[in-house]
Design an enzyme around this catalytic site. Structure first.
Site, PDB file in Angstrom:
ATOM      1  N   HIS A  72      11.448   6.625  12.408  1.00  0.00           N
ATOM      2  CA  HIS A  72      10.455   6.462  11.337  1.00  0.00           C
ATOM      3  C   HIS A  72      10.903   7.313  10.171  1.00  0.00           C
ATOM      4  CE1 HIS A  72       6.680   4.583  12.703  1.00  0.00           C
ATOM      5  NE2 HIS A  72       7.004   5.024  13.901  1.00  0.00           N
ATOM      6  N   TYR A 133      -6.682  -3.478 -12.206  1.00  0.00           N
ATOM      7  CA  TYR A 133      -6.178  -3.069 -13.515  1.00  0.00           C
ATOM      8  C   TYR A 133      -5.598  -4.268 -14.271  1.00  0.00           C
ATOM      9  CZ  TYR A 133      -3.158  -0.891 -17.005  1.00  0.00           C
ATOM     10  OH  TYR A 133      -2.536  -0.558 -18.170  1.00  0.00           O
TER      11      TYR A 133
END
Length: 140
Positions: A72, A133
């Site tokens: 990871h 937005y």
């Protein structure tokens, strides 16, 4: 059209001559057959190799966790480096080096890594906030 950038912490962005960016990727990949071969001393050497390669390709590893059967990482990268390129560089370099240094990897696996990987882009602003937005730009 007005572009507004709210600066709360300067470290959040990286600056170049023409670009201000904050690009992060969560990346996961596994050894072939999900074998649990990433244990010390192999995992220790893998850790070193990943940071070496990150410096070479201009990628910052923010978080790295090596589990026995997968890797990871969260990386910050310039906009010119694609996720595929980053993963390709990490997997190719580490596979070649680790298989040369650890005979057990050559005898147990035909290749160290699977061809697949997981990647997700991560940023400071949520997907919902960006959509909102953009939608509200017509109203301004």
């Amino acid at each position: 059209m007005h572009i507004i950038i709210y600066v709360t912490r300067r470290e959040r962005w990286t600056y170049s001559n023409t670009t201000v960016y904050n690009i992060g990727y969560h990346i996961i990949w596994c050894p072939k057959y999900r074998r649990r071969v990433l244990i010390p001393p192999i995992s220790d050497r893998l850790h070193e190799l990943l940071f070496e390669k990150a410096i070479e390709i201009d990628v910052d590893i923010e978080v790295l966790e090596i589990m026995p059967d997968h890797v990871h990482m969260f990386v910050k990268t310039p906009p010119t480096a694609s996720p595929h390129y980053i993963v390709q560089q990490f997997k190719g370099y580490t596979s070649r080096t680790l298989r040369q240094e650890f005979k057990v990897l050559r005898t147990r696996l035909p290749s160290l890594w699977t061809r697949s990987y997981y990647v997700e882009s991560c940023g400071h602003i949520s997907e919902a906030a960006v959509k909102k937005y953009i939608e509200e730009q017509k109203r301004i």
